[in-house]
Design an enzyme around this catalytic site. Structure first.
Site, PDB file in Angstrom:
ATOM      1  N   ALA A  76      30.620  63.610  -0.402  1.00  0.00           N
ATOM      2  CA  ALA A  76      29.575  62.601  -0.582  1.00  0.00           C
ATOM      3  C   ALA A  76      29.075  61.908   0.677  1.00  0.00           C
ATOM      4  O   ALA A  76      27.949  61.410   0.684  1.00  0.00           O
ATOM      5  CB  ALA A  76      30.043  61.555  -1.578  1.00  0.00           C
TER       6      ALA A  76
ATOM      7  N   GLU B 272      34.838  61.444  -0.734  1.00  0.00           N
ATOM      8  CA  GLU B 272      34.736  62.005   0.629  1.00  0.00           C
ATOM      9  C   GLU B 272      36.147  62.163   1.169  1.00  0.00           C
ATOM     10  O   GLU B 272      36.889  61.186   1.253  1.00  0.00           O
ATOM     11  CB  GLU B 272      33.900  61.085   1.519  1.00  0.00           C
ATOM     12  CG  GLU B 272      33.915  61.424   2.995  1.00  0.00           C
ATOM     13  CD  GLU B 272      33.466  62.857   3.325  1.00  0.00           C
ATOM     14  OE1 GLU B 272      32.432  63.306   2.798  1.00  0.00           O
ATOM     15  OE2 GLU B 272      34.166  63.527   4.098  1.00  0.00           O
TER      16      GLU B 272
ATOM     17  N   ARG C  94      34.728  59.044   7.465  1.00  0.00           N
ATOM     18  CA  ARG C  94      33.370  59.071   6.904  1.00  0.00           C
ATOM     19  C   ARG C  94      33.252  58.248   5.616  1.00  0.00           C
ATOM     20  O   ARG C  94      32.165  58.015   5.123  1.00  0.00           O
ATOM     21  CB  ARG C  94      32.933  60.522   6.648  1.00  0.00           C
ATOM     22  CG  ARG C  94      32.710  61.281   7.965  1.00  0.00           C
ATOM     23  CD  ARG C  94      32.470  62.760   7.765  1.00  0.00           C
ATOM     24  NE  ARG C  94      31.310  63.091   6.978  1.00  0.00           N
ATOM     25  CZ  ARG C  94      30.044  63.104   7.409  1.00  0.00           C
ATOM     26  NH1 ARG C  94      29.795  62.805   8.664  1.00  0.00           N
ATOM     27  NH2 ARG C  94      29.048  63.427   6.610  1.00  0.00           N
TER      28      ARG C  94
ATOM     29  N   CYS D  93      22.959  73.326   3.420  1.00  0.00           N
ATOM     30  CA  CYS D  93      21.746  73.232   4.237  1.00  0.00           C
ATOM     31  C   CYS D  93      21.785  74.353   5.256  1.00  0.00           C
ATOM     32  O   CYS D  93      21.594  74.143   6.443  1.00  0.00           O
ATOM     33  CB  CYS D  93      21.624  71.856   4.874  1.00  0.00           C
ATOM     34  SG  CYS D  93      23.055  71.380   5.825  1.00  0.00           S
TER      35      CYS D  93
HETATM   36  N1  SAM Z   1      26.303  64.913   0.349  1.00  0.00           N
HETATM   37  C1  SAM Z   1      26.156  64.244   1.623  1.00  0.00           C
HETATM   38  C2  SAM Z   1      24.826  63.529   1.672  1.00  0.00           C
HETATM   39  O1  SAM Z   1      23.898  63.926   0.958  1.00  0.00           O
HETATM   40  O2  SAM Z   1      24.719  62.534   2.422  1.00  0.00           O
HETATM   41  C3  SAM Z   1      26.324  65.214   2.779  1.00  0.00           C
HETATM   42  C4  SAM Z   1      27.574  66.003   2.691  1.00  0.00           C
HETATM   43  S1  SAM Z   1      27.934  67.035   4.063  1.00  0.00           S
HETATM   44  C5  SAM Z   1      26.859  68.337   3.825  1.00  0.00           C
HETATM   45  C6  SAM Z   1      29.471  67.679   3.613  1.00  0.00           C
HETATM   46  C7  SAM Z   1      30.606  66.688   3.521  1.00  0.00           C
HETATM   47  O3  SAM Z   1      31.787  67.411   3.175  1.00  0.00           O
HETATM   48  C8  SAM Z   1      30.900  65.941   4.796  1.00  0.00           C
HETATM   49  O4  SAM Z   1      30.907  64.554   4.552  1.00  0.00           O
HETATM   50  C9  SAM Z   1      32.301  66.403   5.183  1.00  0.00           C
HETATM   51  O5  SAM Z   1      33.085  65.385   5.758  1.00  0.00           O
HETATM   52  C10 SAM Z   1      32.893  66.844   3.856  1.00  0.00           C
HETATM   53  N2  SAM Z   1      33.975  67.845   3.993  1.00  0.00           N
HETATM   54  C11 SAM Z   1      34.441  68.434   5.125  1.00  0.00           C
HETATM   55  N3  SAM Z   1      35.448  69.271   4.825  1.00  0.00           N
HETATM   56  C12 SAM Z   1      35.629  69.218   3.501  1.00  0.00           C
HETATM   57  C13 SAM Z   1      36.544  69.840   2.599  1.00  0.00           C
HETATM   58  N4  SAM Z   1      37.449  70.718   3.028  1.00  0.00           N
HETATM   59  N5  SAM Z   1      36.446  69.522   1.305  1.00  0.00           N
HETATM   60  C14 SAM Z   1      35.522  68.650   0.860  1.00  0.00           C
HETATM   61  N6  SAM Z   1      34.634  68.044   1.659  1.00  0.00           N
HETATM   62  C15 SAM Z   1      34.692  68.316   2.961  1.00  0.00           C
END
Ligand code: SAM
Length: 450
Positions: free
Chosen positions: A108, A131, A136, A228
């Site tokens: 998130a 998250e 973060r 993305c």
């Molecule tokens: N949904 C958010 C938004 O719209 O603002 C952006 C999300 S970003 C694309 C992906 C997120 O996944 C990041 O905040 C990251 O920290 C988290 N992340 C990283 N590794 C992860 C894992 N193994 N499992 C779940 N989330 C993870």
């Protein structure tokens, strides 16, 4: 062709050669700037071009200094890349806003999709914003708090832990961590970090995330997967893998906005956004309905201290946890929040609004951010220089007021709390969120308070 782009990346773009050239050219162009309005707080000052797939999304003619706009800090709008607002199109097309549901936004931070979901879903729906990366979570809390729409909780748990929350969610959004090819022009540094090895790592991490979270989706529930990035390994291959792996059907959306491409791969329907075809960045999305028969799950009788008389808001309750942190929640969510608290690492049961110590409530910043609430606290209007000083957490000069705590207002937007001590106004803006580089000369309003 853009020579700076990695050769392996150019080869992996899933487009015919002439289209590939158009995409690569678009990566060299300036990205469009867009915002999503918080309809509970703001309206536009001037007409702006609308984002075709979200009624609250608008393009700006150029990138303003958001930091110098107090309305931004008041949660009046969220600067969000346009393609990712497509989530709202999916929600409305499936009618997910019609009934109260329990929704999970698994990945998130920083909160773009969570704030969108909190506005798009039925007001009685509960949104769990999760998250896993600790550093973060604060940003997620900041953005959801400023948005000011209660009906959410925030957890910090690994997707693996959601296996314990069996069949709890009607909707799961997996906006997966990815190689970020679709953001190359917004974030040129991402180009340097790109490698085939990283794409492979992302693809297998995404499979693990999907596999881990799947049990938490109710039978008949909806999972929305998005990235993305452009490559098929993280996109088409992964969603085809999910469909083969789980009892699920691929959900087909109709009447797609112009420029959005649909693609079918091994039975899985997906939606692709390419920057040379529409005003937005690279984005990929696919929707699934889980098969099987829904089970009824037990709810818990939680222990939270219910506080009376904190809000003048008919749909909100104030609960205090054992540390005395007070949260605004919707009363009907309390049993589900109680259950989630037992299963996951709960960081915020609801919108954080203050502290409960020695039978006394002390309001915090979140209290002043709440939408649809009347306050029995005096308010104090400030001008643009004073507003920016307040947001920098400096003392605010040239103010006369009665001593005590006030809601600080700029042009009708509540910025937070301040205390007048008889001589000066002390800013109570959260220390961690204070702004540094802002000046009134760069202030150019986009929205007005409603
Ligand atoms: N949904 C958010 C938004 O719209 O603002 C952006 C999300 S970003 C694309 C992906 C997120 O996944 C990041 O905040 C990251 O920290 C988290 N992340 C990283 N590794 C992860 C894992 N193994 N499992 C779940 N989330 C993870």
């Amino acid at each position: 062709m853009n020579q700076a782009l990695p050769v392996d990346f150019l080869e992996s773009i899933p487009l015919p050669i002439d289209e590939k050239a158009a995409l690569i050219k678009s990566i060299g162009e300036a990205p469009p700037v867009s915002i999503r309005l918080n309809r509970k707080k703001a309206d536009l000052i001037h007409a702006l071009t609308a984002v075709p797939w979200h009624t609250d999304g608008y393009y700006l003619p150029e990138r303003p200094r958001f930091t110098s706009d107090p309305a931004f800090h008041a949660g009046a709008y969220y600067p969000q890349e346009a393609s990712s607002m497509f989530l709202s199109f999916v929600i409305h097309q499936l009618g997910l806003e019609k009934e109260p549901i329990t929704a999970l936004d698994l990945c998130a931070a920083p909160g773009g999709k969570s704030t969108l979901l909190r506005s798009a879903l039925n007001e009685s729906s509960l949104l769990l914003a999760n998250e896993v990366v600790g550093s973060r979570v604060n940003l997620l809390e900041e953005n959801l708090t400023k948005w000011g729409v209660p009906g959410f909780s925030i957890t910090q748990s690994d997707p693996f832990n959601f296996g314990k929350a069996a069949e709890m969610f009607d909707l799961v959004v997996v906006d997966a961590p990815c190689s970020g090819e679709g953001l190359f022009r917004k974030d040129p540094a991402a180009q340097g970090e790109w490698s085939l090895q990283n794409v492979n790592m992302c693809a297998s991490r995404q499979q693990k995330i999907l596999n881990d979270v799947w049990p938490s989706l109710k039978a008949g529930g909806i999972l929305i997967y998005s990235t993305c990035t452009f490559n098929t390994l993280e996109n088409e291959e992964n969603v085809a893998w999910l469909l083969a792996q789980q009892v699920a059907e691929s959900v087909v959306l109709s009447s797609l906005p112009e420029g959005v491409e649909s693609v079918t791969y091994r039975g899985a329907e997906s939606y692709r956004f390419f920057p040379h075809k529409l005003r937005g960045e690279g984005f990929f999305c696919s929707v699934f309905r889980k098969g099987g028969k829904p089970r009824t799950t037990k709810t818990e009788r939680p222990f939270f201290k219910l506080l009376e008389g904190i809000f003048t808001h008919k749909n909100l309750a104030a609960i205090a946890n054992e540390k005395g942190d007070v949260f605004a929640v919707r009363p009907e969510h309390i049993p589900t929040i109680g259950k989630l608290e037992k299963l996951l690492n709960m960081r915020h049961h609801g919108l954080p609004v203050g502290k409960w110590t020695r039978e006394t409530f002390k309001a915090s910043h979140g209290y002043s951010m709440l939408c649809d609430t009347e306050y029995n606290m005096p308010s104090l209007d400030v001008n643009i220089e004073q507003a920016l000083a307040y947001l920098k957490r400096e003392d605010v000069q040239d103010i006369q007021a009665v001593s005590g705590t006030h809601l600080i207002k700029f042009e009708g937007f509540t910025l937070g709390l301040g205390r007048y001590d008889g001589h000066r106004l002390l800013s109570l803006y959260p220390m961690d969120w204070r702004i540094r580089n802002a000046n009134s000369a760069a202030y150019s309003p986009i929205v007005k308070a409603i």
